[in-house]
Design an enzyme around this catalytic site. Structure first.
Site, mmCIF file in Angstrom:
data_model
loop_
_atom_site.group_PDB
_atom_site.id
_atom_site.type_symbol
_atom_site.label_atom_id
_atom_site.label_comp_id
_atom_site.label_asym_id
_atom_site.label_seq_id
_atom_site.Cartn_x
_atom_site.Cartn_y
_atom_site.Cartn_z
ATOM 1 N N SER A 217 0.838 -1.205 0.000
ATOM 2 C CA SER A 217 0.000 0.000 0.000
ATOM 3 C C SER A 217 0.867 1.247 0.000
ATOM 4 O O SER A 217 1.770 1.386 0.832
ATOM 5 C CB SER A 217 -0.894 0.041 1.240
ATOM 6 O OG SER A 217 -1.766 -1.041 1.231
ATOM 7 N N GLU A 289 2.469 5.486 3.411
ATOM 8 C CA GLU A 289 2.876 4.303 4.191
ATOM 9 C C GLU A 289 4.292 3.869 3.812
ATOM 10 O O GLU A 289 5.054 3.402 4.651
ATOM 11 C CB GLU A 289 1.883 3.157 3.945
ATOM 12 C CG GLU A 289 2.281 1.889 4.670
ATOM 13 C CD GLU A 289 1.163 0.875 4.799
ATOM 14 O OE1 GLU A 289 -0.023 1.264 4.739
ATOM 15 O OE2 GLU A 289 1.479 -0.313 4.960
HETATM 16 C C1 LIG Z 1 3.195 -7.059 -2.360
HETATM 17 C C2 LIG Z 1 3.189 -6.428 -0.981
HETATM 18 C C3 LIG Z 1 2.104 -6.610 -0.127
HETATM 19 C C4 LIG Z 1 2.098 -6.010 1.147
HETATM 20 N N1 LIG Z 1 1.024 -6.241 1.961
HETATM 21 C C5 LIG Z 1 1.005 -5.702 3.210
HETATM 22 C C6 LIG Z 1 -0.092 -5.954 4.095
HETATM 23 O O1 LIG Z 1 -1.038 -6.652 3.772
HETATM 24 N N2 LIG Z 1 -0.046 -5.375 5.321
HETATM 25 C C7 LIG Z 1 0.999 -4.608 5.728
HETATM 26 O O2 LIG Z 1 0.991 -4.126 6.883
HETATM 27 N N3 LIG Z 1 2.054 -4.360 4.905
HETATM 28 C C8 LIG Z 1 2.092 -4.896 3.678
HETATM 29 N N4 LIG Z 1 3.155 -4.668 2.842
HETATM 30 C C9 LIG Z 1 4.259 -3.799 3.279
HETATM 31 C C10 LIG Z 1 5.433 -4.565 3.938
HETATM 32 O O3 LIG Z 1 5.470 -5.885 3.471
HETATM 33 C C11 LIG Z 1 5.314 -4.563 5.458
HETATM 34 O O4 LIG Z 1 5.316 -3.254 5.987
HETATM 35 C C12 LIG Z 1 6.446 -5.371 6.105
HETATM 36 O O5 LIG Z 1 6.118 -5.591 7.461
HETATM 37 C C13 LIG Z 1 7.812 -4.685 6.012
HETATM 38 O O6 LIG Z 1 8.765 -5.599 6.518
HETATM 39 P P1 LIG Z 1 10.273 -5.628 5.986
HETATM 40 O O7 LIG Z 1 10.979 -6.693 6.744
HETATM 41 O O8 LIG Z 1 10.315 -5.728 4.527
HETATM 42 O O9 LIG Z 1 10.772 -4.210 6.504
HETATM 43 P P2 LIG Z 1 11.676 -3.157 5.708
HETATM 44 O O10 LIG Z 1 10.896 -2.635 4.558
HETATM 45 O O11 LIG Z 1 13.032 -3.702 5.450
HETATM 46 O O12 LIG Z 1 11.808 -2.022 6.831
HETATM 47 C C14 LIG Z 1 10.667 -1.338 7.289
HETATM 48 C C15 LIG Z 1 11.069 -0.597 8.578
HETATM 49 O O13 LIG Z 1 11.298 -1.561 9.617
HETATM 50 C C16 LIG Z 1 12.577 -1.352 10.197
HETATM 51 N N5 LIG Z 1 13.095 -2.657 10.611
HETATM 52 C C17 LIG Z 1 13.118 -3.800 9.874
HETATM 53 N N6 LIG Z 1 13.654 -4.809 10.607
HETATM 54 C C18 LIG Z 1 13.982 -4.260 11.811
HETATM 55 C C19 LIG Z 1 14.598 -4.792 12.995
HETATM 56 N N7 LIG Z 1 14.975 -6.077 13.091
HETATM 57 N N8 LIG Z 1 14.797 -3.943 14.042
HETATM 58 C C20 LIG Z 1 14.421 -2.625 13.963
HETATM 59 N N9 LIG Z 1 13.857 -2.084 12.872
HETATM 60 C C21 LIG Z 1 13.634 -2.902 11.818
HETATM 61 C C22 LIG Z 1 13.413 -0.715 9.082
HETATM 62 O O14 LIG Z 1 14.519 -0.003 9.628
HETATM 63 C C23 LIG Z 1 12.384 0.205 8.430
HETATM 64 O O15 LIG Z 1 12.284 1.399 9.173
HETATM 65 C C24 LIG Z 1 3.192 -5.252 1.565
HETATM 66 C C25 LIG Z 1 4.299 -5.076 0.707
HETATM 67 C C26 LIG Z 1 4.295 -5.658 -0.551
HETATM 68 C C27 LIG Z 1 5.495 -5.485 -1.447
#
Ligand SMILES: Cc1cc2nc3c(=O)[nH]c(=O)nc-3n(C[C@H](O)[C@H](O)[C@H](O)COP(=O)(O)OP(=O)(O)OC[C@H]3O[C@@H](n4cnc5c(N)ncnc54)[C@H](O)[C@@H]3O)c2cc1C
Length: 299
Positions: A217, A289
């Protein structure tokens, strides 16, 4: 390179497009994959001594990294990928894929996190954003979180209920690195759970979630508006709106895609244009977001 003391891989000028679901982003000055807690502690302390900023990377699925990359150190948490099931308690390393962990838990008859199957990203990223979908949010199941502060001290904490909100957690203050977390799960039927998880993935497929590189999103669905952001964007005629290689998808107003070799600035320009148009036409200020990360001052 000698500034860092790390057993795990340590790279210089690492292209961040390789680590984001958008497939966008310039180079990070330094990129490290700590092998363990000792590595993680050494890295953050070494970076501070060298006056370098540190960014903690999960799965890169909620990020728009600047075309000029990230100055300082990126720490990739992928080695913290543990999975421990103890009765009704599930303990997951922060670098574990949340979807894989949900599948493994559900297949072992542990119900709770199955709603997250199919969502990209890691346990750490999901906790940071208090990820939510299908009417549930990850905080509903968190028992405790083990964290490291920027001095390298590790503690286990219970997050107060009022620190969680809609796409909100105390981790967004940037004071703590998530190491692992304990979740309360219930006993469930593994066949039924697998079936439910596969149908959620089907639902995501039908919504075109995986069709093009994106970050989920683009804008939060603030419930005060009463209408999902995607519908507001659609009403403003912005579906298919395009700049360079980036576009608002034609099938969902709230998904911005990297269609063909988009630059980070293309995506950012689209996000600004969409927010402006919705505010002008509907009077609602959308809240982004997707997180903008890195060196945006230099393009
Ligand atoms: C196809 C698609 C569908 C999605 N659907 C959803 C959905 O249904 N619901 C939803 O909420 N989101 C959704 N998302 C968004 C995303 O997947 C989520 O927000 C997810 O939780 C991000 O996790 P990440 O590990 O990729 O974090 P990143 O993108 O790598 O980081 C996000 C933030 O978290 C911090 N972070 C990561 N790991 C740590 C750690 N270990 N300690 C401290 N800080 C940390 C990073 O510094 C950054 O600030 C979607 C994304 C995509 C591409």
């Amino acid at each position: 390179m000698n500034i860092f003391n790390c057993k795990g891989p340590l790279l210089e000028r690492e292209p961040m497009w390789n680590h984001t679901s958008f497939s966008i982003g310039g180079n990070s000055d330094f990129f490290a994959v700590p092998a363990d807690l000792e590595d993680l502690r050494n890295l953050i302390v070494d970076a501070r001594h060298a006056n370098l900023e540190t960014f903690i990377l999960g799965g890169g699925s909620n990020l728009l990294v600047a075309d000029s990359g990230i100055r300082g150190l990126v720490v990739d948490m992928r080695s913290f990928d543990s999975f421990e099931a103890q009765g009704r308690a599930l303990v997951l390393g922060s670098g574990s894929s949340i979807s894989d962990a949900a599948w493994r838990a559900g297949s072992a008859g542990m119900a709770g996190l199955d709603f997250l199957f199919g969502m990209p990203g890691t346990v750490g990223g999901a906790l940071w954003m208090n990820a939510r979908c299908y009417g549930a949010q990850i905080s509903d199941f968190v028992a405790w979180v083990e964290v490291m502060d920027w001095e390298g001290r590790v503690e286990r904490m219970i997050v107060p209920e009022d620190e969680w909100g809609y796409k909100k957690s105390l981790f967004q203050r940037g004071e703590l690195i998530i190491i692992r977390a304990g979740f309360d799960v219930a006993r469930g039927d593994s066949e039924a759970l697998r079936h439910a998880m596969l149908s959620k993935r089907e639902n995501r497929l039908s919504k075109g979630h995986y069709r093009f590189p994106c970050a989920g999103s683009a804008f939060k669905n603030n419930r005060e508006f009463g209408t999902p952001s995607g519908i507001l964007i659609d009403r403003c005629g912005m579906k298919g709106y395009r700049i360079g290689g980036a576009a608002v998808s034609t099938w969902h107003g709230n998904i911005v895609i990297n269609d063909r070799g988009a630059a980070a600035t293309d995506i950012e320009t689209i996000l600004l244009a969409v927010a402006r148009r919705v505010e002008a036409e509907v009077g609602i200020r959308l809240e982004r977001e997707i997180l903008l990360v890195g060196d945006w001052r230099n393009g």
